[in-house]
Enzyme design. Structure first.
Site, PDB file in Angstrom:
ATOM      1  N   LYS A 113      -9.088 -16.918  22.747  1.00 48.56           N
ATOM      2  CA  LYS A 113      -8.193 -18.087  22.832  1.00 48.56           C
ATOM      3  C   LYS A 113      -8.965 -19.400  22.768  1.00 48.56           C
ATOM      4  O   LYS A 113      -8.427 -20.414  22.339  1.00 48.56           O
ATOM      5  CB  LYS A 113      -7.412 -18.055  24.141  1.00 48.56           C
ATOM      6  CG  LYS A 113      -6.649 -16.778  24.381  1.00 48.56           C
ATOM      7  CD  LYS A 113      -5.449 -16.670  23.502  1.00 48.56           C
ATOM      8  CE  LYS A 113      -4.723 -15.373  23.740  1.00 48.56           C
ATOM      9  NZ  LYS A 113      -3.474 -15.272  23.049  1.00 48.56           N
TER      10      LYS A 113
HETATM   11  C1  LIG Z   1      -7.777 -10.269  25.281  1.00 44.30           C
HETATM   12  C2  LIG Z   1      -6.569 -10.308  24.408  1.00 44.30           C
HETATM   13  N1  LIG Z   1      -6.467  -9.420  23.408  1.00 44.30           N
HETATM   14  C3  LIG Z   1      -5.395  -9.409  22.606  1.00 44.30           C
HETATM   15  C4  LIG Z   1      -4.336 -10.267  22.784  1.00 44.30           C
HETATM   16  C5  LIG Z   1      -3.177 -10.195  21.855  1.00 44.30           C
HETATM   17  O1  LIG Z   1      -3.199 -11.273  20.960  1.00 44.30           O
HETATM   18  P1  LIG Z   1      -1.856 -11.829  20.335  1.00 44.30           P
HETATM   19  O2  LIG Z   1      -0.966 -12.192  21.487  1.00 44.30           O
HETATM   20  O3  LIG Z   1      -2.265 -12.992  19.548  1.00 44.30           O
HETATM   21  O4  LIG Z   1      -1.268 -10.721  19.535  1.00 44.30           O
HETATM   22  C6  LIG Z   1      -4.395 -11.200  23.834  1.00 44.30           C
HETATM   23  C7  LIG Z   1      -3.315 -12.176  24.105  1.00 44.30           C
HETATM   24  O5  LIG Z   1      -2.867 -12.867  23.322  1.00 44.30           O
HETATM   25  C8  LIG Z   1      -5.547 -11.244  24.631  1.00 44.30           C
HETATM   26  O6  LIG Z   1      -5.661 -12.149  25.596  1.00 44.30           O
HETATM   27  N1  LIG Z   2      -2.200 -12.643  25.618  1.00 43.91           N
HETATM   28  C1  LIG Z   2      -1.803 -13.999  25.760  1.00 43.91           C
HETATM   29  C2  LIG Z   2      -0.317 -14.157  25.743  1.00 43.91           C
HETATM   30  C3  LIG Z   2       0.101 -15.488  25.172  1.00 43.91           C
HETATM   31  O1  LIG Z   2      -0.157 -15.514  23.819  1.00 43.91           O
HETATM   32  P1  LIG Z   2      -0.176 -16.804  22.911  1.00 43.91           P
HETATM   33  O2  LIG Z   2      -1.145 -16.483  21.842  1.00 43.91           O
HETATM   34  O3  LIG Z   2       1.190 -17.015  22.429  1.00 43.91           O
HETATM   35  O4  LIG Z   2      -0.634 -17.968  23.739  1.00 43.91           O
HETATM   36  C4  LIG Z   2      -2.483 -14.552  26.994  1.00 43.91           C
HETATM   37  O5  LIG Z   2      -3.598 -14.150  27.253  1.00 43.91           O
HETATM   38  O6  LIG Z   2      -1.950 -15.371  27.701  1.00 43.91           O
END
Ligand SMILES: Cc1ncc(COP(=O)(O)O)c(C=O)c1O
Ligand SMILES: N[C@@H](CCOP(=O)(O)O)C(=O)O
Length: 469
Positions: A113
């Site tokens: 992120k």
């Molecule tokens: C460590 C981790 N892996 C995978 C995901 C899944 O990614 P996305 O929500 O973009 O599909 C998340 C949350 O978004 C995450 O925090």
């Molecule tokens: N896995 C995410 C969930 C939120 O996803 P986002 O990409 O829409 O911000 C988290 O770690 O909070």
């Protein structure tokens, strides 16, 4: 470049407008009117660029209302070795079985992120100063978006962060990362429910247009297009790092929950990046895997969402999936609006007639992983390569190994570092995961958080009271 809504009801808007807007006024998500197309000669010119140079080349195609010199300055300040641990920013690691791991978790909060959130913080600061506005961010997290956003926005002038998280369901490290922040502009709210309840509250508040306007409510979730576009960059960089020429193709395997990460891969592929397949990996919460196997989208309620050892993916309503369905349906906003009226009414939809397109035209396939798979993958990788991966990345590697075709180069996205999920690493390896410098004693720091029922009105009242001072 102008932006429209997946539900067809928004006048074209500029990048800076949608950056601050969050959900479109019709409840949909912003997307560019068309995806820029990257020619072979452009791809050749981009191959040798640094991360920041590449990010500038890609983001300038989307953020066309920000003067290029300003954008370049923002991007150069964001993607530095000091913030991301190495000049490469997103290095790759080749495993003994040929799989490639794209390292995305070397930023300040140890999850992918940070790649987008660090940019978002700097973009917000720039655009808010230009417009003379302030922004109150209401976000939802299952563990990683929250800390990345809070670290990116802490102390930023004119920005408050109100972050909802599922009470008691994040790892001890994730909780401590967020709740130990004492900055005056950071407000943590634990919700008695799951991530989907938190995200529902965010969307309910976004759809209260009067409240949103009165309190200048913005978003840092992947609802925000700028998050997605920043994530597009590392698909290009990962492709260049994993190949030696632009004649090659790669596939990406992406641990998925809210569908933001793999949606960025979809955009990169639509722009012309030579991507063979986009492999969606889910945990036990397999709504997306079910869709890509059957064409039926069946979001589940909180009662049917499992608490797992890859908790950041404990999501049963994949927000960004709407962006992909918009493309799958030939960018028909009216059709998307009708489908999401059903989703909002607690139902799902059947697009099995389009399933062949999802695979052949858009390259999507999927698989799933569970707790036993996760443990086995973490152990096997430690034994074969001396590499310790986190539980979400392990889900991706398990699925990549199951679905890999002969001769296919698969790049697995590393979405977090194992230090964030120590309990499961200990269960798998009988030892603690490596802990990067600077995080010792994190869990012992004093924590600041309020706990509420899953009630949008309660959250709105808290925002009002806090801003009233
Ligand atoms: C460590 C981790 N892996 C995978 C995901 C899944 O990614 P996305 O929500 O973009 O599909 C998340 C949350 O978004 C995450 O925090
Ligand atoms: N896995 C995410 C969930 C939120 O996803 P986002 O990409 O829409 O911000 C988290 O770690 O909070």
């Amino acid at each position: 470049m102008k932006y429209l809504s997946t539900r067809g009801g928004m006048q074209p808007q500029s990048f800076s407008d949608i950056l601050l807007m969050g959900l479109a006024p019709d409840g949909g998500l912003a997307l560019p009117e068309s995806y820029p197309q990257i020619s072979r000669s452009q791809l050749d010119a981009w191959r040798g660029l640094s991360y920041a140079e590449l990010a500038f080349e890609i983001i300038r195609l989307f953020a066309t209302d920000i003067p290029e010199a300003d954008l370049k300055d923002i991007v150069d300040r964001t993607y530095t070795a000091a913030v991301f641990g190495s000049a490469d920013i997103t290095p790759v690691k080749r495993l003994s079985d040929g799989l490639v791991i794209l390292e995305l978790s070397n930023g300040p909060t140890l999850a992918f992120k940070d790649m987008a959130m660090q940019l978002l913080g700097n973009l917000f600061e720039y655009v808010l100063a230009k417009k003379g506005q302030s922004l109150n961010i209401l976000g939802a997290t299952s563990g990683d978006t929250g800390s990345a956003a809070e670290y990116a926005m802490r102390g930023k002038k004119g920005i408050n962060v109100f972050m909802l998280s599922p009470d008691g369901l994040m790892s001890a490290f994730q909780r401590a990362q967020m709740f130990s922040l004492q900055d005056a502009n950071i407000h943590n709210i634990a919700i008695k429910g799951m991530f989907d309840d938190c995200q529902d509250i965010v969307k309910a508040v976004q759809n209260d247009h009067a409240f949103k306007a009165r309190y200048q409510i913005g978003t840092v979730n992947s609802i925000n297009w700028a998050r997605v576009v920043a994530q597009v960059v590392y698909y290009f960089k990962g492709y260049f790092n994993a190949t030696s020429s632009n004649d090659e193709q790669v596939s990406f395997c992406v641990p998925s929950g809210n569908f933001g990460n793999v949606c960025a891969g979809h955009i990169a592929r639509q722009m012309g990046l030579p991507v063979q397949r986009l492999i969606v990996a889910t945990n036990e919460n397999d709504v997306l895997d079910e869709f890509f196997r059957t064409g039926v989208y069946r979001p589940r309620g909180t009662a049917n969402t499992y608490v797992t050892s890859s908790p950041s993916m404990d999501i049963s309503k994949a927000s960004n999936f709407e962006r992909f369905v918009f493309d799958l349906l030939g960018r028909d906003g009216t059709a998307v609006k009708a489908l999401w009226a059903d989703v909002d009414a607690g139902k799902g939809f059947d697009l099995s007639a389009k399933l062949a397109d999802a695979a052949s035209k858009f390259g999507f396939v999927s698989g799933k992983s569970n707790h036993a798979d996760r443990l086995a993958t973490i152990r096997a990788l430690d034994a074969s390569d001396g590499v310790v991966v986190d539980t979400h990345t392990a889900d991706g590697i398990k699925v990549a190994r199951a679905l890999r075709l002969a001769g296919e180069t698969v790049v697995c996205l590393e979405t977090a570092l194992p230090a964030k999920f120590a309990d499961t690493i200990r269960e798998a390896l009988d030892r603690d995961p490596p802990r990067p410098a600077g995080f010792d004693g994190l869990e012992d720091l004093p924590q600041k958080v309020v706990v509420f029922d899953a009630d949008a009105a309660r959250v709105k009242a808290f925002v009002e009271q806090t801003l009233a001072g």
